[in-house]
Write an enzyme that holds these catalytic residues in place. Structure first.
Site, mmCIF file in Angstrom:
data_model
loop_
_atom_site.group_PDB
_atom_site.id
_atom_site.type_symbol
_atom_site.label_atom_id
_atom_site.label_comp_id
_atom_site.label_asym_id
_atom_site.label_seq_id
_atom_site.Cartn_x
_atom_site.Cartn_y
_atom_site.Cartn_z
ATOM 1 C CG HIS B 87 -0.526 0.341 2.635
ATOM 2 N ND1 HIS B 87 -0.032 -0.531 3.171
ATOM 3 C CD2 HIS B 87 -0.357 1.597 2.985
ATOM 4 C CE1 HIS B 87 0.237 -0.215 4.482
ATOM 5 N NE2 HIS B 87 0.048 1.233 4.240
ATOM 6 C CG ASP B 228 0.268 -4.150 2.880
ATOM 7 O OD1 ASP B 228 0.992 -3.494 1.776
ATOM 8 O OD2 ASP B 228 -0.272 -3.376 3.425
ATOM 9 C CB SER B 661 2.768 1.847 6.562
ATOM 10 O OG SER B 661 1.310 2.001 6.913
#
Lengths: 727, 727
Positions: B87, B228, B661
């Site tokens: 992402h 991810d 992240s």
């Protein structure tokens, strides 16, 4: 009752194939009489008693198990105290709420109730019953005597007649309720004799916010935090015999009662349960599993969703219409959700393939046996009956909802049917249209007023009949085509005419029609009554065909069941009959569960969860006395030492289904440790297939009951009566 | 870089109070320079290395940690391979999808991408950056030199000017990006120097159905089953220096890289994480906690819900209008959900009371210290500034959404503001209104066309301004009252006039107004432009007041922070600065979690969960090659032996927030075991309070990455480059 042993012997002889066979661990809703046959597995699971004791309906603990309010319960004192679920006794609590004869109001649902003494115990609604099973006798020969040699509808009717005769004869004994239970799909029939206790009273109910904590939101949910129990008491006349309510009645002294346990509970502990499971389909044929998973459930989900969409779209413009249909929409959504849950579960368990492979193996085994020609012919014939049903399943599903999910059309059909049935002697009328049912019919006719809007009913019929019109010609019914036309355009015109030409939208017209005789109704100028008159012969014909099919299946399925029982015996396994609301026992363990990857459900919940879920509003509005007691942390002897707090509910892998509500959950010594009240969402599909990974049952921990009675809503006299510690 | 050690020494000296203090277990987003101070706790948690090594930005492993795409990542090979989240690199994947120069189409989002060799690595969008922090120097004295003795807006501006000067000087070195980080709310300032790598290329991305498996449905959810991650590569010019994309560029050779672990993982294992957490509020004052929990969050939930209701009710009649407002409604619902989650979490953690009690104890400690008069005066003054904000919070919240949540009114205000700012030299214009921002402004003006309906905007303003009108007089702003009137009746008339007299509903009118000069706009006859001209001075005045308050808080909060740091030291605890997008380290353990009574989340998920969640449609549409590989069960050395299957994601109690992240998760030896990509829903409130019961971080297990590269979407050359086994 010295005859019990002889009766059980008869039962056993009736099922020679299951002798000494073994069961798959923890699956099974066993007839008590089967338990000695699976003694080894029960012992291996941890049972400390003698399974032969459980096989005897006249001995403890089985003579303490009762049927109550349509579900299950148990005697818990020698003075007739009955423990069952709050939701099973809900009608009793409700009956005693509202305006009282002295003009005061009370809300026992909200507040709960503690009868301070015997005199304060409140009579249940007069139709509320506690039933004690006292006899269970094989009557197969008698039930099938006339049916032998018959087929189809005649076979069905012969069984029906014999059943009614057996029941009538049995019920001649006052205070006795009898029925005939069909075991293994027509293979065997048993006469069930029950003592019918008619004076039942409310003794102790917790507030609804405990008894139904979590409400619909937590329905089918684990972890659970509900105190779903209520205590009732059965009364009898001074002569000790069942009697209607009278202030002079005395507490019933049951032959035995269960002792509530004071021991602790942990994962892996043995548990067993006795109660009245309703209906399962575990031994249906592989093609029926495939039909259920591949067509019935998905098409029901799609159809109900479509109906919800049509109703909501049509009702969107008008708040009053939305309110009128709110109940129907909620009910459709519930059915849809349940069908989806069942579908998800059966797919997760790969049920179609598992059952098919099992059946294939059974046929391979069968081919090795001698003299199987007749058996195989019967199975093939049963399959042909099922195939005929499959060929018409689209029609049957749609015609079903066209009648059941409409208001005015259903009323018109119901009025014509009632007039038709009234022409017969009352005893011969179809169930639902006998004299005793007429109040119900008129109630439904009145209810239409609050549930009907013309636009919605027309939109619904446009959709449903539209789907029916799209079915292959072979599934069409001439009378329906005559009433609704064969194309969507014809349908629209027909619906406009039907609903502009009917007066059934008016309550007085509907009720007046109920009084009219058959000729008047047949000749009515009312467009919907005319339509119903046209449809009725078709509906009766379809009903007749359905009964004929059921008669054939009743005749033919025993061949399949005998093959299955034989095959299981060759695997060393016993076969329990599919559930049919008769007394059954299942055994297993206190069990955690892994509902999905990465998540473990612990087997015991605690009062901490009540606090976590508490929002202050329904359905998570824990009463202040409960919250205060939790905050105080005074749990005494009822706390679970390993968790250092009070438990609430627990989870087992016991085999249950609807009807098991209120079933007594016992430990290895037969002591009462829990009260069954629900199962988990993942187990919705267990009516078809028991998947040990996902099948769990949810119980109230008896220590939570003891704590509530000791510390929160005290009833020391009841603890004393149950011979339990004061705290 | 031998100067690093000296720099870190300076850092340490700047924070004498935290020396040798100890941390509360597992909470903390530590500046690397602080780690030697908490060496004992890190060792106790299981760290096997020397915390002093982690304190050195120029040494492994910290020189392998990068900032990428606004979030975090790490070098994983000595040829510039960067590992970050799918992402985080999503824009790069998207940029390389769609129509190609040769006319072909490709969808790398759907299909994923494996560059077969260096030549096949695809350039990222030109503004995509990989930043390597190379310097971290205390510049407090320089930043505060001019601010000393100033107050309010002047203090704010002095800090702002000094910051800009430091950044400009630092960025004179080519290929360098610099910033000034404010630590402990104005107590200390650090110059952050970063190497800016501008040629970044896509090397390996899994299909979106792996990289974003679960999508929005699983966002914030554990158990999770998302792969991810994406591999990029940083390139530099042939001279080894940062350069724009060129086919002649060569792979960047980082000073160090992380080695992906080949070891197994189990609950309780030590873990630590390095990355760039965005913003936290942990050290805010107790009154700010109370304001957040008791007013900001609940009133935001109520206000946004009301806005959603108004938009949905007004848009209900018209499908086109519903579509126009779908984005805004979705965004409001997301903000609402998040605010509710934060509120639930802070209430569950009893954050207001916990923080207040802690602060009370801190004040008690402070009173025992010498010379605290100035400190207490500053804290009291800071509290007074906050109190002023609280007194106006209703106004500020409503005026904020009145401008930001409308389309035409916002356009009018934006046009007037742009004209106002254009009168200044570009460098002095407010951010968002500089020349480089004008394309963005015109884009927003165009977008209005697809997002506006007059009825909805009027209904929204009737609601929002109506709420504003009901505020106490002290919160009223004369210009707003002039434009909208003071009563609901006046408001209705004003809104009718405003929206019937404007042409801004037409795109060409809005874009034309963007070209008009200030005088023309001020004198425009357009009713909304007139209104905006009236409102602008008020908005500028409020903005100025807000900057003045912020300046005061920047000046005054350090007194509070020093008191807190001193108090913590007295407790034997160190204080990390609240997160501010600078490099931080947190440490802890692989951890299960008990989200609520009766439920345990296991710390590792497996591929079984992918199969369970798979529905065949987004967001649970696992690719067939993945499902086939799972079914095959060929997991080789990447399987977790204790689970006998392939793991996917794992859970730790590491302290993270937005911006983390892509943070590298390392084991006790600094080997890369996971890639952070999300946290659990229960941890949404962790930006304010770290509650060890509920705070968890969610990571991709590097063994899942290895398995995908080995067996599912093979990239043996990348495994070789990362020195990993072929399977």
């Amino acid at each position: 009752m010295p005859t019990i042993r002889r009766r059980l012997l008869a039962v056993s002889l009736a099922l020679p194939l299951v002798f000494k066979a073994t069961a798959r661990a923890d699956e099974g809703m066993w007839m008590p009489s089967q338990l000695p046959d699976i003694a080894r597995q029960m012992k291996a699971a941890g049972f400390k008693g003698d399974p032969r004791d459980l096989a005897e309906l006249a001995r403890p603990p089985m003579n303490a198990i009762v049927k109550v309010g349509g579900a299950s319960g148990a005697f818990v004192s020698n003075e007739g105290l009955v423990l069952t679920n709050h939701h099973v006794a809900f009608g009793v609590v409700q009956y005693n709420s509202g305006k009282q004869s002295d003009g005061s109001e009370r809300d026992l649902i909200r507040d709960g109730y503690i009868a301070a003494d015997r005199g304060a115990e409140l009579p249940a609604n007069p139709d509320y019953r506690v039933l004690v099973t006292t006899g269970f006798d094989r009557v197969t020969d008698r039930i099938l005597a006339e049916a032998k040699g018959q087929q189809g509808r005649a076979y069905f009717d012969a069984v029906d007649r014999a059943t009614k005769a057996v029941v009538a004869e049995c019920e001649r004994e006052p205070g006795t309720r009898c029925s005939v239970a069909n075991m293994y799909y027509g293979t065997d029939f048993y006469r069930v004799r029950q003592l019918e206790l008619r004076d039942v009273r409310l003794v102790y109910a917790p507030p609804n916010d405990i008894g139904n904590y979590g409400g619909e939101v937590d329905n089918f949910v684990w972890p659970r935090h509900t105190g779903d129990f209520t205590l009732l008491r059965a009364y009898v006349g001074k002569d000790g015999k069942p009697a209607d309510y009278s202030p002079d009645n005395v507490a019933y002294v049951p032959p035995a009662h269960l002792q509530v346990s004071t021991a602790n509970l942990k994962e892996g502990d043995y548990a067993m349960l006795a109660g009245y499971p309703g209906t399962t389909f575990r031994h249906r044929m592989a093609s029926e599993f495939a039909n259920q998973v591949e067509w019935q459930l998905p098409s029901r989900v799609a159809l109900y969703q479509r109906m919800v969409d049509v109703i909501e779209a049509t009702a969107a413009k008008d708040e009053a219409v939305r309110v009128s249909y709110a109940n129907q929409v909620r009910s459709l959504k519930n059915s849809l959700k349940r069908a989806q849950g069942e579908l998800d579960g059966l797919r997760r368990s790969n049920a179609v393939v598992v059952r098919r492979d099992d059946e294939t193996a059974m046929y391979a085994w069968l081919d090795q046996q001698s003299d199987v020609v007749a058996t195989k012919a019967d199975i093939a014939a049963a399959q042909a009956v099922l195939d005929k049903g499959v060929a018409m399943r689209g029609r049957d599903q749609l015609l079903g909802v066209i009648v059941s999910q409409t208001q005015l059309l259903r009323s018109a059909v119901s009025l014509q049917r009632l007039a038709f049935e009234r022409a017969k002697p009352d005893a011969e009328r179809e169930g639902g249209y006998q004299q005793r049912d007429e109040a119900l019919v008129s109630g439904q006719l009145r209810q239409v007023q609050r549930r009907y809007a013309m636009d919605v009913e027309k939109a619904l019929l446009a959709e449903l009949v539209g789907q029916y019109q799209a079915l292959p010609a072979a599934q069409h019914v001439p009378e329906f085509d005559a009433v609704f036309g064969s194309t969507p355009a014809q349908l629209k015109a027909k619906l406009d005419a039907l609903y502009s030409g009917t007066k059934l939208g008016a309550e007085n017209e509907r009720l007046a029609a109920m009084q009219a005789d058959r000729a008047a109704l047949s000749n009515s100028k009312d467009t919907l009554l005319q339509a119903a008159a046209t449809l009725l012969p078709a509906l009766l014909r379809l009903e007749d065909e359905s009964k004929a099919s059921n008669g054939e299946l009743l005749r033919l399925r025993p061949a399949y069941m005998r093959a299955l029982i034989g095959y299981r015996k060759s695997q060393g396994r016993a076969v329990y009959p599919d559930a049919n609301s008769t007394l059954r026992v299942s055994y297993g363990r206190v069990s955690a569960m892994d509902p999905r990857d990465g998540v473990r459900y612990r087997p015991l919940t605690t009062v901490q969860g009540i606090v976590e879920k508490h929002t202050g509003s329904e359905p998570f509005n824990a009463p202040q006395p409960l919250l205060a007691a939790i905050a105080k942390g005074d749990f005494g002897t009822t706390a679970e030492p390993s968790l250092k707090t009070q438990t609430v509910d627990f989870l087992t892998n016991l085999d249950t289904t609807g009807g098991n509500s209120g079933s007594a959950v016992m430990d290895a010594h037969g002591k009462l440790i829990g009260l069954n009240f629900d199962s988990n969402w993942e187990a919705v599909s267990a009516s078809w297939m028991f998947d040990p990974r996902y099948k769990r049952a949810i119980h109230v921990d008896m220590r939570y009951l003891r704590w509530l009675l000791a510390k929160v809503y005290p009833a020391p006299h009841l603890l004393r009566e149950m011979q339990l510690p004061a705290e």
